[in-house]
Write a protein that holds these residues in place. Structure first.
Motif, PDB file in Angstrom:
ATOM      1  N   SER A   1       0.800  -1.210  -0.087  1.00  0.00           N
ATOM      2  CA  SER A   1       0.307   0.195   0.343  1.00  0.00           C
ATOM      3  C   SER A   1       0.904   1.184  -0.040  1.00  0.00           C
ATOM      4  O   SER A   1       1.950   1.215   0.228  1.00  0.00           O
ATOM      5  N   LEU A   2      -0.431   2.654   0.162  1.00  0.00           N
ATOM      6  CA  LEU A   2       0.908   3.277   0.130  1.00  0.00           C
ATOM      7  C   LEU A   2       0.959   3.802   1.722  1.00  0.00           C
ATOM      8  O   LEU A   2      -0.358   4.613   2.399  1.00  0.00           O
ATOM      9  N   LEU A   3       1.805   4.383   2.159  1.00  0.00           N
ATOM     10  CA  LEU A   3       2.090   5.053   3.298  1.00  0.00           C
ATOM     11  C   LEU A   3       2.218   6.720   3.561  1.00  0.00           C
ATOM     12  O   LEU A   3       3.277   6.921   2.882  1.00  0.00           O
ATOM     13  N   ALA A   4       1.795   6.916   4.482  1.00  0.00           N
ATOM     14  CA  ALA A   4       1.403   8.622   4.069  1.00  0.00           C
ATOM     15  C   ALA A   4       1.315   9.312   5.484  1.00  0.00           C
ATOM     16  O   ALA A   4       1.093   8.060   6.669  1.00  0.00           O
ATOM     17  N   SER A   5       1.285  10.695   6.317  1.00  0.00           N
ATOM     18  CA  SER A   5       1.289  10.935   7.586  1.00  0.00           C
ATOM     19  C   SER A   5       0.136  11.197   7.784  1.00  0.00           C
ATOM     20  O   SER A   5      -1.103  11.180   6.598  1.00  0.00           O
ATOM     21  N   VAL A   6      -0.481  10.724   8.821  1.00  0.00           N
ATOM     22  CA  VAL A   6      -1.877  11.499   8.860  1.00  0.00           C
ATOM     23  C   VAL A   6      -2.141  12.777   9.121  1.00  0.00           C
ATOM     24  O   VAL A   6      -3.444  12.894   8.466  1.00  0.00           O
TER      25      VAL A   6
ATOM     26  N   MET B   1      -3.715  13.354   0.863  1.00  0.00           N
ATOM     27  CA  MET B   1      -3.961  11.767   0.831  1.00  0.00           C
ATOM     28  C   MET B   1      -5.667  11.832   1.132  1.00  0.00           C
ATOM     29  O   MET B   1      -5.833  10.521   1.265  1.00  0.00           O
ATOM     30  N   SER B   2      -6.351  12.971   2.242  1.00  0.00           N
ATOM     31  CA  SER B   2      -7.092  12.811   2.744  1.00  0.00           C
ATOM     32  C   SER B   2      -8.643  12.635   2.090  1.00  0.00           C
ATOM     33  O   SER B   2      -9.725  12.383   2.073  1.00  0.00           O
ATOM     34  N   ASP B   3      -8.299  13.403   0.462  1.00  0.00           N
ATOM     35  CA  ASP B   3      -9.609  13.135  -0.139  1.00  0.00           C
ATOM     36  C   ASP B   3      -9.385  12.555  -1.607  1.00  0.00           C
ATOM     37  O   ASP B   3      -8.174  12.307  -2.094  1.00  0.00           O
TER      38      ASP B   3
ATOM     39  N   ASP C   1       1.595  -4.526   3.188  1.00  0.00           N
ATOM     40  CA  ASP C   1       0.599  -4.423   4.488  1.00  0.00           C
ATOM     41  C   ASP C   1       1.005  -4.855   5.717  1.00  0.00           C
ATOM     42  O   ASP C   1       0.240  -4.429   6.955  1.00  0.00           O
ATOM     43  N   PHE C   2       2.157  -6.180   5.435  1.00  0.00           N
ATOM     44  CA  PHE C   2       2.201  -6.314   7.110  1.00  0.00           C
ATOM     45  C   PHE C   2       3.010  -5.917   7.978  1.00  0.00           C
ATOM     46  O   PHE C   2       2.741  -5.942   9.159  1.00  0.00           O
ATOM     47  N   PHE C   3       3.616  -4.897   8.056  1.00  0.00           N
ATOM     48  CA  PHE C   3       4.041  -3.659   8.885  1.00  0.00           C
ATOM     49  C   PHE C   3       3.869  -2.831   9.451  1.00  0.00           C
ATOM     50  O   PHE C   3       4.062  -1.866   9.842  1.00  0.00           O
ATOM     51  N   VAL C   4       1.950  -2.583   8.758  1.00  0.00           N
ATOM     52  CA  VAL C   4       1.531  -0.991   8.684  1.00  0.00           C
ATOM     53  C   VAL C   4       1.155  -0.849  10.304  1.00  0.00           C
ATOM     54  O   VAL C   4       1.303   0.160  11.006  1.00  0.00           O
ATOM     55  N   GLU C   5       0.487  -2.148  10.368  1.00  0.00           N
ATOM     56  CA  GLU C   5       0.340  -1.900  12.688  1.00  0.00           C
ATOM     57  C   GLU C   5       0.782  -1.923  13.201  1.00  0.00           C
ATOM     58  O   GLU C   5       0.342  -0.975  13.691  1.00  0.00           O
ATOM     59  N   LYS C   6       2.301  -1.901  12.813  1.00  0.00           N
ATOM     60  CA  LYS C   6       3.261  -1.826  13.948  1.00  0.00           C
ATOM     61  C   LYS C   6       3.872  -0.453  13.950  1.00  0.00           C
ATOM     62  O   LYS C   6       4.259   0.336  14.656  1.00  0.00           O
TER      63      LYS C   6
ATOM     64  N   ALA D   1      -2.315   3.818   5.585  1.00  0.00           N
ATOM     65  CA  ALA D   1      -2.006   3.254   4.387  1.00  0.00           C
ATOM     66  C   ALA D   1      -2.761   3.396   3.996  1.00  0.00           C
ATOM     67  O   ALA D   1      -4.251   3.334   4.742  1.00  0.00           O
ATOM     68  N   TYR D   2      -2.636   3.964   2.544  1.00  0.00           N
ATOM     69  CA  TYR D   2      -3.955   3.455   1.731  1.00  0.00           C
ATOM     70  C   TYR D   2      -3.949   2.845   0.334  1.00  0.00           C
ATOM     71  O   TYR D   2      -2.718   2.871   0.195  1.00  0.00           O
TER      72      TYR D   2
END
Length: 313
Positions: free
Chosen positions: A164-169, A174-176, A243-248, A257-258
């Motif tokens: 996926s794409l990782l971005a800052s909250v 990336m919000s739209d 995606d495997f690493f995202v939650e950590k 992640a998007y």
């Protein structure tokens, strides 16, 4: 013919592994000048350059690799027989992996209980180098992209994950959903040389992805994914992440992640490799299973009791 001092042979062996004169000097607790002197001394004996200086470090030639293997063979001859060490627990493991796997291992609960010293080495993009290190036992475990078949190396497929794409909250771009397009992403995509080799499931998607990434205007390139993640967390840049690493990662960085745009569908497979002999040591390989029990978005694999040959699914 002049003989080669064992201390000099050790320096060659260490430089083969780290590919840096400074790092080799730090590991062996000698000066960089001592390392250079030893290499020049052996060059005069064998008549070979031994190492080629490149942007990626000191690349060993075939003679340097042979000398490294000879050093490992000499150490093996000096170690106690198998019967003498059967009941003695392993005290050290040397692991090659990418930065994200190293992070997962360091944060795991088992790593805090493990009395075995763990030494991490940076992953190499060269399959030949990775196989060579496993076969001469300078590396115990290699975790990363799948290596070619070799009768002396065991493989376990640890997990398979979408990317996926990782971005800052706080990344407003990336919000739209409507604003997140291929071209918008490409202008802010971070590129990593961290040996995270991604793949696609069909030729058309592979061609599109390759063209997209090669033509991208990367704002930052790093040899370490964690550097990019930190930069991504506090900027408007985005990066590819399994995606495997995202939650950590969410536990440590303000990231989210998007899904990739429809035209891009990318995956990542992770394998654990080790010398066949290490596989027979009870508990050594099994102790890594806990690293891969985190993400529901990944397909995970478990260890059989007595593995023989490749373990894939």
């Amino acid at each position: 013919m002049e003989t080669i001092d064992l201390k000099h042979l050790r320096i060659v062996h260490t430089l083969v592994q780290y590919r840096s004169v400074i790092k080799t000097a730090e590991v062996l607790e000698v000066s960089p000048a001592t390392v250079s002197y030893a290499i020049n001394k052996i060059r005069g004996v064998v008549g070979s350059h031994l190492f080629i200086r490149t942007k990626k470090g000191m690349i060993p030639d075939s003679i340097a690799r042979d000398l490294s293997a000879r050093y490992m063979s000499m150490l093996k001859e000096e170690t106690p027989s198998e019967s003498e060490v059967t009941d003695q627990p392993r005290t050290q493991l040397t692991i090659r992996s990418n930065a994200l796997i190293e992070l997962m291992q360091s944060l795991s609960s088992n790593s805090k209980k493990n009395k075995c010293k763990t030494i991490y080495l940076p992953q190499s993009k060269s399959s030949e180098e990775r196989i060579y290190s496993l076969k001469n036992k300078s590396v115990d475990i290699d975790i990363g992209t799948r290596l070619p078949e070799d009768s002396n190396i065991m493989k376990i497929k640890m997990f398979s994950s979408k990317v996926s794409l990782l971005a800052s909250v706080n990344n407003i771009n990336m919000s739209d959903e409507n604003a997140r397009s291929l071209w918008d992403i490409k202008e802010n995509l971070l590129m990593s040389a961290d040996t995270m080799d991604y793949f696609c499931n069909n030729i058309e998607a592979s061609i599109q992805t390759k063209e997209y990434l090669e033509k991208g205007n990367a704002s930052l390139t790093s040899a370490n994914s964690l550097n990019l993640i930190a930069f991504c967390a506090y900027s408007d840049s985005v990066m590819l992440i399994p995606d495997f690493f995202v939650e950590k990662l969410k536990s440590f960085f303000p990231v989210v992640a998007y899904p990739l745009p429809d035209k891009l569908e990318i995956f990542y497979d992770c394998y654990l490799h080790c010398n066949s002999e290490l596989f027979e040591e009870e508990g050594v390989i099994e102790s890594f299973g806990h690293i891969f029990n985190g993400s529901d978005d990944a397909t995970r694999y478990t260890f059989p009791a007595s593995p023989k040959g490749d373990i894939t699914s």
